[in-house]
Design a protein around this motif. Structure first.
Motif, PDB file in Angstrom:
ATOM      1  N   ASN A  72       0.816  -1.209   0.000  1.00  0.00           N
ATOM      2  CA  ASN A  72       0.000   0.000   0.000  1.00  0.00           C
ATOM      3  C   ASN A  72       0.850   1.261   0.000  1.00  0.00           C
ATOM      4  O   ASN A  72       1.872   1.338   0.684  1.00  0.00           O
ATOM      5  N   ILE A  73       0.401   2.233  -0.774  1.00  0.00           N
ATOM      6  CA  ILE A  73       0.962   3.572  -0.725  1.00  0.00           C
ATOM      7  C   ILE A  73       0.194   4.295   0.371  1.00  0.00           C
ATOM      8  O   ILE A  73      -1.034   4.326   0.357  1.00  0.00           O
ATOM      9  N   VAL A  74       0.915   4.868   1.335  1.00  0.00           N
ATOM     10  CA  VAL A  74       0.300   5.503   2.498  1.00  0.00           C
ATOM     11  C   VAL A  74       0.835   6.930   2.645  1.00  0.00           C
ATOM     12  O   VAL A  74       1.722   7.346   1.899  1.00  0.00           O
ATOM     13  N   ASP A  75       0.286   7.667   3.625  1.00  0.00           N
ATOM     14  CA  ASP A  75       0.775   9.013   3.895  1.00  0.00           C
ATOM     15  C   ASP A  75       2.284   8.991   4.088  1.00  0.00           C
ATOM     16  O   ASP A  75       2.822   8.136   4.783  1.00  0.00           O
ATOM     17  N   GLY A  76       2.959   9.933   3.473  1.00  0.00           N
ATOM     18  CA  GLY A  76       4.416  10.004   3.563  1.00  0.00           C
ATOM     19  C   GLY A  76       5.122   9.432   2.355  1.00  0.00           C
ATOM     20  O   GLY A  76       6.321   9.664   2.169  1.00  0.00           O
ATOM     21  N   ASP A  77       4.409   8.679   1.510  1.00  0.00           N
ATOM     22  CA  ASP A  77       5.018   8.133   0.295  1.00  0.00           C
ATOM     23  C   ASP A  77       5.029   9.195  -0.804  1.00  0.00           C
ATOM     24  O   ASP A  77       4.099   9.989  -0.926  1.00  0.00           O
ATOM     25  N   SER A  78       6.081   9.187  -1.610  1.00  0.00           N
ATOM     26  CA  SER A  78       6.277  10.212  -2.632  1.00  0.00           C
ATOM     27  C   SER A  78       6.581   9.596  -3.987  1.00  0.00           C
ATOM     28  O   SER A  78       7.032   8.461  -4.085  1.00  0.00           O
ATOM     29  N   PRO A  96      11.664  17.397  -7.135  1.00  0.00           N
ATOM     30  CA  PRO A  96      11.091  17.460  -5.788  1.00  0.00           C
ATOM     31  C   PRO A  96      10.249  16.224  -5.505  1.00  0.00           C
ATOM     32  O   PRO A  96       9.675  15.632  -6.407  1.00  0.00           O
ATOM     33  N   PHE A  97      10.205  15.820  -4.248  1.00  0.00           N
ATOM     34  CA  PHE A  97       9.402  14.674  -3.853  1.00  0.00           C
ATOM     35  C   PHE A  97       7.937  15.114  -3.861  1.00  0.00           C
ATOM     36  O   PHE A  97       7.579  16.076  -3.201  1.00  0.00           O
ATOM     37  N   VAL A  98       7.109  14.413  -4.635  1.00  0.00           N
ATOM     38  CA  VAL A  98       5.696  14.760  -4.783  1.00  0.00           C
ATOM     39  C   VAL A  98       4.877  13.835  -3.895  1.00  0.00           C
ATOM     40  O   VAL A  98       4.907  12.616  -4.066  1.00  0.00           O
ATOM     41  N   ASP A  99       4.144  14.414  -2.934  1.00  0.00           N
ATOM     42  CA  ASP A  99       3.314  13.640  -2.014  1.00  0.00           C
ATOM     43  C   ASP A  99       2.163  12.999  -2.797  1.00  0.00           C
ATOM     44  O   ASP A  99       1.314  13.697  -3.351  1.00  0.00           O
ATOM     45  N   GLY A 137       8.060   5.777  -3.053  1.00  0.00           N
ATOM     46  CA  GLY A 137       8.485   5.289  -1.749  1.00  0.00           C
ATOM     47  C   GLY A 137       8.532   6.383  -0.717  1.00  0.00           C
ATOM     48  O   GLY A 137       8.177   7.532  -0.978  1.00  0.00           O
ATOM     49  N   THR A 138       8.991   6.016   0.470  1.00  0.00           N
ATOM     50  CA  THR A 138       9.178   6.972   1.549  1.00  0.00           C
ATOM     51  C   THR A 138      10.578   7.549   1.394  1.00  0.00           C
ATOM     52  O   THR A 138      11.553   6.946   1.838  1.00  0.00           O
ATOM     53  N   GLY A 139      10.679   8.675   0.721  1.00  0.00           N
ATOM     54  CA  GLY A 139      11.983   9.244   0.403  1.00  0.00           C
ATOM     55  C   GLY A 139      12.780   8.267  -0.445  1.00  0.00           C
ATOM     56  O   GLY A 139      12.224   7.518  -1.242  1.00  0.00           O
ATOM     57  N   LEU A 140      14.073   8.270  -0.274  1.00  0.00           N
ATOM     58  CA  LEU A 140      14.924   7.329  -0.994  1.00  0.00           C
ATOM     59  C   LEU A 140      15.283   6.126  -0.124  1.00  0.00           C
ATOM     60  O   LEU A 140      15.997   5.238  -0.562  1.00  0.00           O
ATOM     61  N   SER A 141      14.738   6.097   1.109  1.00  0.00           N
ATOM     62  CA  SER A 141      15.112   5.027   2.030  1.00  0.00           C
ATOM     63  C   SER A 141      14.280   3.762   1.853  1.00  0.00           C
ATOM     64  O   SER A 141      14.803   2.663   1.964  1.00  0.00           O
TER      65      SER A 141
END
Length: 153
Positions: A72-78, A96-99, A137-141
């Motif tokens: 699942n894609i959840v809050d905080g994923d970009s 830029p990371f797009v929410d 994903g959640t940033g690049l991590s």
């Protein structure tokens, strides 16, 4: 009669010259596939369209497509877009990371994306070999899905 034959000869000669140009001179669309170095269970983003294709330094680039993730894609994923030098692995452009959840209802496993980037780089041209990547994903991590295209193909 001789005029008709001469005209036919000119027409056929012109026609054969036009078709003598090799087809590989035509620009081909980038094909997105598996990301190098990514884990085997990672979802692949393959439905991506770039405009212009290939990207040009200083241009306004449109990245459009859809993706389905394994989790699942959840809050905080970009949604993340990057251009990397294929030889040195230097990052040439990181958008830029797009929410994702600001544009769709979360949690979800399927998204549609359409982002615009101004490719103002510190170089006048892209290197001879470079890769274009799209990530979710959640940033690049913590990457949930990835797609990569190689230039030139």
């Amino acid at each position: 009669m001789i005029r008709k034959l001469a005209l036919l000869f000119v027409f056929l000669a012109t026609f054969s010259v036009v078709y003598a140009f090799p087809y590989h001179l035509n620009k081909r669309a980038a094909t997105f596939g598996y990301c190098q170095g990514a884990s085997q269970d990672l979802a692949i983003i393959s439905n991506v369209k770039l405009s212009p294709n290939p990207p040009k330094v200083g241009s306004n680039l449109k990245v459009k497509g859809s993706a389905t993730t394994n989790t699942n894609i959840v809050d905080g994923d970009s949604f993340i877009f990057a251009i990397v030098d294929a030889v040195t692995d230097d990052t040439l452009f990181l958008g830029p990371f797009v929410d994702i959840c600001s544009k769709t209802t979360c949690p979800t496993t399927t998204i549609n994306f359409g982002e615009h980037y101004n490719l103002k780089l510190n170089v006048t041209s892209l290197p001879a070999k470079y890769n274009v990547g799209v990530l979710i994903g959640t940033g690049l991590s913590k990457i949930k899905a990835c797609g990569e295209a190689h230039f030139p193909e």
